[in-house]
Design a protein around this motif. Structure first.
Motif, mmCIF file in Angstrom:
data_model
loop_
_atom_site.group_PDB
_atom_site.id
_atom_site.type_symbol
_atom_site.label_atom_id
_atom_site.label_comp_id
_atom_site.label_asym_id
_atom_site.label_seq_id
_atom_site.Cartn_x
_atom_site.Cartn_y
_atom_site.Cartn_z
ATOM 1 N N SER A 1 16.168 21.192 3.823
ATOM 2 C CA SER A 1 15.603 19.852 4.013
ATOM 3 C C SER A 1 14.087 19.888 3.908
ATOM 4 N N ASN A 2 13.488 18.690 3.875
ATOM 5 C CA ASN A 2 12.043 18.525 3.886
ATOM 6 C C ASN A 2 11.370 19.286 2.744
ATOM 7 N N CYS A 3 11.931 19.187 1.543
ATOM 8 C CA CYS A 3 11.319 19.852 0.401
ATOM 9 C C CYS A 3 11.668 19.100 -0.880
ATOM 10 N N MET B 1 7.407 21.026 2.233
ATOM 11 C CA MET B 1 6.463 20.071 2.802
ATOM 12 C C MET B 1 5.754 20.651 4.020
ATOM 13 N N GLY B 2 6.481 21.411 4.843
ATOM 14 C CA GLY B 2 5.902 21.936 6.079
ATOM 15 C C GLY B 2 4.742 22.879 5.840
ATOM 16 N N SER C 1 0.846 -1.189 0.000
ATOM 17 C CA SER C 1 0.000 0.000 0.000
ATOM 18 C C SER C 1 0.887 1.245 0.000
ATOM 19 N N TRP C 2 0.291 2.368 -0.371
ATOM 20 C CA TRP C 2 1.021 3.637 -0.412
ATOM 21 C C TRP C 2 0.501 4.561 0.684
ATOM 22 N N ILE C 3 1.403 5.121 1.466
ATOM 23 C CA ILE C 3 0.994 6.090 2.486
ATOM 24 C C ILE C 3 1.571 7.455 2.118
ATOM 25 N N LYS C 4 0.759 8.473 2.257
ATOM 26 C CA LYS C 4 1.161 9.834 1.912
ATOM 27 C C LYS C 4 2.050 10.403 3.018
ATOM 28 N N LEU C 5 3.192 10.950 2.623
ATOM 29 C CA LEU C 5 4.130 11.525 3.571
ATOM 30 C C LEU C 5 3.872 13.019 3.739
ATOM 31 N N ASP C 6 3.899 13.472 4.981
ATOM 32 C CA ASP C 6 3.774 14.892 5.287
ATOM 33 C C ASP C 6 5.110 15.497 5.694
ATOM 34 N N ASN C 7 6.104 14.635 5.873
ATOM 35 C CA ASN C 7 7.409 15.122 6.310
ATOM 36 C C ASN C 7 8.488 14.206 5.761
ATOM 37 N N ARG D 1 15.653 14.776 4.504
ATOM 38 C CA ARG D 1 15.866 14.466 3.088
ATOM 39 C C ARG D 1 15.434 15.621 2.194
ATOM 40 N N THR D 2 16.058 15.688 1.027
ATOM 41 C CA THR D 2 15.676 16.614 -0.028
ATOM 42 C C THR D 2 15.549 15.825 -1.317
#
Length: 382
Positions: free
Chosen positions: A333-335, A351-352, A302-308, A312-313
């Motif tokens: 980071s986080n983008c 992402m934030g 299954s695929w889970i959507k990441l919010d963070n 990582r970049t």
């Protein structure tokens, strides 16, 4: 006058050929130069090309709410291109520790069909001749040989099962054909020097028209291949009794969480995980309105959507993608940095805050070639 017209036509033809050559990899040049000097091992993180898909709404007579729209490849997509796209390497690769065969004659490897685990799958003028280029300081200096190709079978995209190091004597190359017969073709180093065709008659479970499965994107990890179909079904392929077979199919679709006119997907490995990046166009095909990142759950596919993304970049060019450690490179980071295809300008998605912002040059102007500020102290940003 006739001679003059011939000269003009020749000049226009040469300009057309020059413009058709696509630089590879399409990532910020200063970033690549810095990686090449300081972190050459990160070149193995570069994956080749995303896949552009568009939604097609179900017809009125099939307007059952339980049916999802089906997908189709866009006209601009690599897999439907009528011409072979030529590429040129625009970075200086560092020598790697590979076993290699010396080049005995000149062959202009200009068509790239994949980059995986540090090797480039390339073709030359002969439609039956392909190789695995080994990135070196002198481009195309050495390569792995692979079996001759049957020119009657489309050669659309290729990936490796894993990094062919000295400790890994047995590895494979998978070629996606962009059609259902054959579904894919594999060369395994532990078997005879030939390609093995997979003539699967699998019906795509997520296709409302019950059509045969067509694979459009794939990645190799730890000896297995994880491929995504045109309708977003994930297929796991692995060796079984000297043959490569589809052993598992996902129940859920690998598609964006929102309806869109079209989107581009990028499949890549990051810290031992398989990630899927979506550049989504909701209003106009010339503008990316949303970016989503999903992670594959290995236990149930299954695929889970990441919010963070943490530290990582991610980078998504027009013909490649990669994941880097932000602290190691000294970048934000986080983008996700991405190249907007229609305008050929670089943007980044935070992402934030879930916002898309343009990249700028040293003069504060939006640019097609953002300046990469090499880190001097910690927490330097682009």
């Amino acid at each position: 006058m006739a001679c003059h017209n011939k000269e003009e036509k020749l000049v226009k033809h040469q300009e057309k050929v020059t413009n058709s050559v696509e630089p590879w990899p399409n990532l910020p040049q200063q970033l690549l130069n810095f990686i090449g000097r300081q972190h050459p091992d990160l070149m193995q993180n570069i994956s080749f090309r995303g896949v552009t898909k568009s939604w097609r709404a179900a017809p009125k007579q099939c307007s059952n709410n339980s049916q999802l729209p089906w997908l189709e490849l866009c006209d601009k997509n690599y897999y439907q291109s009528k011409t072979q796209q030529e590429h040129t390497v625009n970075i200086s690769f560092q020598p790697g520790e590979y076993s290699w065969y010396p080049k005995r004659r000149y062959n202009p490897w200009t068509r790239f069909h994949g980059c995986s685990h540090g090797l480039i799958v390339a073709g030359g003028n002969d439609p039956a001749e392909y190789c695995l280029l080994i990135p070196t300081a002198i481009p195309f200096n050495s390569y792995w040989t692979i079996p001759p190709w049957d020119a009657t079978i489309p050669f659309k995209f290729a990936t490796l099962s894993e990094y062919p190091s000295n400790n890994c004597k047995s590895w494979s190359v998978m070629v996606l054909t962009g059609c259902s017969y054959p579904l894919f073709v594999v060369y395994h180093t532990g078997n005879p020097f030939k390609w093995m065709k997979q003539t699967s008659s699998l019906v795509d479970p997520n296709c409302s028209k019950r059509q045969l499965m067509i694979l459009t994107n794939a990645i190799g990890l730890e000896g297995r291949f994880y491929a995504i179909s045109l309708q977003g079904t994930l297929a796991v392929t692995e060796e079984s009794e000297s043959m490569f077979q589809v052993t598992k199919l996902s129940k859920s679709r690998a598609v964006p969480s929102v309806f869109s006119k079209h989107f581009t997907e990028y499949l890549l490995e990051s810290n031992g995980e398989i990630l899927l990046i979506f550049l989504i166009s909701e209003q106009s095909t010339r503008k990316v309105d949303r970016v989503e990142v999903f992670k594959l759950q290995m236990d149930d596919l299954s695929w889970i959507k990441l919010d963070n993304l943490g530290n990582r970049t991610l980078f998504a060019g027009t013909n490649c993608c990669m994941s880097v450690n932000a602290s190691q490179l000294g970048c934000r980071s986080n983008c996700i940095y991405f190249n907007e295809y229609a305008t050929n300008t670089w943007m980044f998605y935070e992402m934030g805050s879930a916002t898309i912002l343009p990249c700028f040059d040293v003069y504060g102007s939006q640019t097609k070639s953002p300046v990469w500020e090499e880190p001097i102290v910690e927490n330097n940003f682009l």
